[in-house]
Design an enzyme around this catalytic site. Structure first.
Site, PDB file in Angstrom:
ATOM      1  N   SER A 177       0.794  -1.059   0.036  1.00  0.00           N
ATOM      2  CA  SER A 177       0.020  -0.153  -0.023  1.00  0.00           C
ATOM      3  C   SER A 177       0.865   1.300   0.001  1.00  0.00           C
ATOM      4  CB  SER A 177      -0.903  -0.028   1.409  1.00  0.00           C
ATOM      5  OG  SER A 177      -1.314   1.191   1.467  1.00  0.00           O
ATOM      6  N   ARG A 192     -23.916  -3.733 -44.782  1.00  0.00           N
ATOM      7  CA  ARG A 192     -22.734  -3.122 -43.544  1.00  0.00           C
ATOM      8  C   ARG A 192     -23.398  -2.026 -42.927  1.00  0.00           C
ATOM      9  NH1 ARG A 192     -17.463  -0.692 -46.354  1.00  0.00           N
ATOM     10  NH2 ARG A 192     -17.689  -2.656 -47.462  1.00  0.00           N
TER      11      ARG A 192
END
Lengths: 438, 438, 438, 438
Positions: A276, A314
């Site tokens: 930490s 498409r």
């Protein structure tokens, strides 16, 4: 490349590279080169032109940022790429320039390039999964006799063995592996269809050319899938389930390594891992964190893939969003596998603590086994009522259930009920059945 | 930075830069610098130390890739950053090194840095929205008398004016703009809480320091929001609604610019924009495409934000996934705004074609107006039945409804029913009401 | 009505009723009645006709199943409803039948009916939230001095008080409450626009009629929002954040009531609540379960709302999916509030166990406070290094950190470092600041 | 049962029934009956007891609403069901009551019941898909020579045949069908594991009993999948892809039946289907609407399934949310199939209008074919430049491209370029390849 710097702290390097700018540009060029070469083979393009195109594809180094900027206006990344390639070819062989990208369309380039970039990731995924499965299976066998609490709704249920729990992780991963192998065979195929998937520029030679391109790129052949994306999304779904399963495992471990539980650790503590910035005593399960972050991102990405519309031949927007999202999904897969690799290798199981946590529940988790013993001489409702009373006494008197029962009915043979050894023997076939599925 | 090369063809450059590696590293350092300076102001850190830290923050150029790699093992990008900064400070002023990141935690750095990077994007969004709203309002006023088909379920309904349709886009964007301004004020505030949001290292001076940091970074002050992310996610939701609204507009235009409809274009045709790599006649609506691709990605990203768990005082996985996802969401916002900017500036409305399409329906869309006329002398069921018959005749005889009715009931005064001028007058107050909301 | 029987075990009865078939049909009829009455007020419809329609709306009892079946073919539930109503009215007053649903469209009926059904849920939500906030605030004050572990990434970080943790839940809920009140005012307004939102059948009286309808239904007035759903989705988002926040709280409690942690319970054990069908000793946190199930469903539902397309003046599919999904979302809200109501009322905090868990960590969670003490006489790096050594000794010797330090440096005044009382005093202002936000 | 009344207008009746309260209660009881009977077969439960249990299961009619209410407090619907069943059995045979639900747990009942309810839906889905595939294939063959515009990004690209377009729908559905059959075989298996999936109450006979239960319920056997849901979610994913594909088809048709395009209709107009409550001329594509509404809901539901956590041996919230969501997903599948069934049967293709729309583009869509002709005598860049010029002339002079070219180069043999017959011949192998995949 995995997007934001924060996302990159959660990624796997090899996957990031496979999806990076450089790799994608090279894959687009590999497609163009293979296309020209295949067309030469089929007599559609002069051999010299195909050679010039191959040379240009090998040497061209377009700026990805420039391609992206031009591609935005053009509506497709492929358009500036093809333009740059055509210019490069023209500088080598004026006539060859006519044959660049011949008969093809943007989507052919981009879909095939994406498939080419994903392929090595899938191959690597398979290796990582295979190894993790073997490692978990070994852990499972090693802990065949390690009894631990089973937990449902985060509450203690009845005991099982750590072996069974871990073996289930292994078989789930094995199913995931098989699933990916099945879907990948159907999905990672060449895209070559021209504007509307009919490849009509190539006429009767269309299939021959398509197969030749596929062969050159070592991809499966396949009919055009421009706006029918079901196999591709199904494949993505199989990747999502890998992450889902790794997330299940990481979630279990993150819960088990809470110090109050302390039954497993993702790996032995190591300097510089999971510390930490503020608290010197901390050891965070950073591999679980990495896996869980990937797990959190994947469902939304899959929703995007399933929600994308694919209008007519498409899509407008849907296809473009799909490809970008698949890249993110593969990146999440990389992160999850990265974590899995470290977890499977480093998993620490604390058998003593498992026993301690079990005993801290004063034998209440054996109440169901006790009921079964009583049911030899009374019916189930009576047995459960009797057991309920004893459990209540055990809790209020802070004694073990075994002591309470022994005091109440000294003649009952409780040996098998509270014996961990008997339990392990009972459960051995469960582990065997699980491992047999590997 | 917007991730995959394909995603970058859909992004806005300024947003990509604001979210890029360089900007994020600078923002993290800006936080550390402001923290030390604020602590000096409050008498917690020696002024010289704060000065050394400020200098180091200004000069440090850590490698983003290196930070990402180290951050993965550490479990947070902030840890290697703080380490590198501490070393840099130590090289300037040995004692000052003790005061780097003092009292803070990784999450303070990362949340605040993210907020700092998002802020300019929001400011730019506001400007783009304001301009687009004004432009659409101008289009709306210009087309106050341009009648067009209203369409429901992609079928012709009854007519409205192009002005009304466009004015509704403008007011929707205006609501989005207001919503962002409201949520941003609540969400983009400093994060400074230390490990569990209590900032207890700073004791009684915690609020004073926090406010001083906020002031330096020109952010709102706020209590720690480490694992209570509701305001942040609410803010993200307001961005999502901007994209949602732009997507609605782009979707309408994409439908209207189908050549068979041809009533609007996102912009006048321009060389090099929206061409095809295969078809010389094509003009693709590439701005709509860009907007719709962003629109397709956002719902899944919001799902991720809402699904991320935030256990106790800091999440394992959920928070990390959230930040990465917010970056993607802001990138999508950039893409959508990029498209909106071009659309609002370039929108082309073809009033003649609108009239043509309306007339092609043989006046059937005026059937409801016709019913109303008939209802002056019969009840509604009779009127509708009569109109249905006439509509059937018009269709089968390929005549206009007006002709059919005129032939059947020469005495009916049809002038108001089929008059576009009358229609525009009728609808004028609708447009006025809409524009009044701006 | 909450769908599948399994979903109904997770719902709130009053919400299920508010969204049920009966309520929705009544709401549709309330709209039709208000419409006719408003039109009578404005001189568009004869008073007698409006009266007949009101009577028919009050007496009609159409079969919901039949409406659903006919509505499927018709493309809208409103069509068979209007047909049935028209027939009913005709049986009362032949001429009045012409004025049923006059000038309106399906979407007016359905949107307004949905809003009418949601409104009582929101009002009830507000009351539940208000009470839960007050109850949590009381818990917070009661536990102002109850020290507990803060936890990050499911690992112990540094201590805070139970008061602070619970106060944060309260303020988060208070923000949620305010957010709903804001969005509801903008979203829950009448829908009345006719086919394309121009309400042109009513001509110059359109706004007057619309306002009169809104007044009768006690709804806000508003311009047509047929295909601009941003305020409605924003409102849904504010509900989603309520569930998100309840999920955060329930998640914390579910973790805290693991028997190995045992620091909180959602409520004191009660016969018949949360038992197991197989294990007599079990007490499942069923309220947390209920809240977490709702929490799990909401992100996907929000994604649906944000992904739904709204083409032109009415959507094909997107709008219909949106309304069905909003109903599910409100149902999830009901489930989450149902759970919250019981949790806030019954929450049990075990201060002794919190102290025990803190002490089980041998004082390591005070290491940061210890570092601060040392930093009075050395720099931070030295201090952290020294503390690291002591922590390692404490772990390996299974002694408390305080003992280890006291033995090593007897002259250090450790009182403030390891004193819970000092800690509580330090943290008091944090709690005060949090509660002040209520 | 499909939840809100609005959702029921989008559902399939047979699916709603299969997921309804009645069906689910019966499935739970079928499980309990099969369990007792299997245990009798294996000598664990007296035959008379199993008989009594079977009798009670056949006659018991518990109130679903009461079960839901009690299940909420109990944390599982199975608990009140088992309680009611036990009481019923006791009334028949006091001793038999002890053997109700013996060795099992809530999750066994609920998972197996859900699987039993889903199975007939999947069987019906298979039949609908098979028929639709055959019908589309027939449409495709019938329109092998019907030329229509291919469209990309909603803009005209180059032509293909309606046959190819429809054949692709058919093959996509065929892939979906095969995918469901594969996943269903792995997912729809019995759940029988007891509290933690070890079924230890049954000891060495556990597998024998489990297989006997599976055999009685005509389900596949399978190891416990209580908290490893990958096969179940994968199965759900295969259903999602069915809806996704139907949505693709419905989306195409909804676009093609815009009156301005008018190339297809979902079915011939029919009285009472798709009319408007306000506009007599309207014919809405209500089957497409129904399919698209289902399509819109599914991605969010899949996100929920993938996001649900499955902690340890049974989840808290995640599992419960999953089952409720799977029911909704199957309901959406029903709605989509309902629509598909009508569309595949009724599809109308307007070949004349397709030809008209093609010709309205003045031959520009043949520009690519024209380029190819020119490339026989010049390079590609020259050819494209020449074609671009001619296209520009055609547009500005409102003439067909063929006329422009013929005027400019009378000697060019344009026959093949602009011949639809030649085009159809060119494309025939594409259709054949597609249909061969069926």
């Amino acid at each position: 490349m995995a997007g934001h710097l924060l996302a990159r702290t959660l990624s796997r390097d090899s996957f990031s590279a496979a999806l990076g700018d450089e790799a994608f540009v090279r894959a687009m060029l590999a497609f163009e080169s293979a296309l020209a070469s295949a067309q030469a083979e089929c007599g559609i393009v002069p051999a010299a032109a195909a050679q010039a195109i191959a040379t240009a594809c090998a040497t061209l180094r377009p700026s990805p940022d420039r391609l992206a900027a031009d591609g935005k206006l053009a509506g497709s990344l492929a358009i500036p790429l093809v333009k740059a390639l055509t210019e490069e070819v023209r500088s080598l062989d004026r006539k060859a320039a006519s044959f660049v990208h011949y008969g093809s369309t943007s989507q052919d380039v981009l879909d095939t390039a994406m498939v080419l970039c994903i392929r090595p990731c899938v191959e690597e995924a398979d290796k990582i999964l295979a190894k993790a499965i073997a490692q978990f299976a070994a852990h499972a066998r090693q802990h065949a006799s390690t009894v631990m609490l089973g937990r449902t709704m985060l509450q203690p249920a009845i005991p099982l063995t750590a072996g069974i729990k871990i073996a289930r992780w292994a078989t789930a991963l094995a199913r995931c592996r098989a699933r990916v192998l099945e879907t990948v065979a159907l999905a990672l195929c060449v895209q070559l269809g021209g504007p509307v998937g009919t490849l009509d520029t190539l006429g009767p030679k269309r299939v021959q050319v398509r197969q030749a391109v596929a062969r050159r790129l070592e991809l499966a052949d396949g009919r055009s899938w421009q706006s029918h994306r079901d196999e591709f999304v199904s494949f993505a779904g199989s990747l999502a389930l890998v992450v889902f399963t790794i997330g299940k495992i990481a979630g279990d471990i993150a819960l088990l390594c809470q110090p109050e539980v302390a039954e497993m650790m993702e790996s032995a503590p190591r300097k510089g891992v999971g510390g930490s910035s503020a608290m010197p005593h901390k050891r965070n399960p950073v591999s679980c964190l990495q896996a869980l972050a990937a797990t959190a991102r994947v469902p939304g990405l899959m929703a995007t893939l399933l929600a994308a519309g694919h209008e007519h031949e498409r899509a407008i927007g849907g296809w473009q969003a799909e490809l970008a999202t698949v890249a993110d999904l593969v990146d999440c897969l990389g992160g999850a596998l990265d974590a899995l690799e470290r977890i499977a290798a480093g998993l620490v199981v604390d058998a003593a603590r498992m026993k301690h946590n079990l005993e801290a529940l004063q034998g209440l988790v054996f109440s169901e086994r006790l009921s079964r013993l009583l049911m030899q001489s009374m019916d189930r409702a009576q047995a459960q009522s009797q057991v309920d009373d004893w459990c209540t006494s055990a809790v209020s008197q802070r004694r073990s259930l075994q002591e309470v029962v022994a005091a109440a009915q000294p003649d009952l043979d409780l040996g098998q009920v509270f014996s961990l050894k008997a339990l392990v023997e009972d459960l051995a076939p469960v582990l065997e059945e699980e491992l047999a599925a590997l």
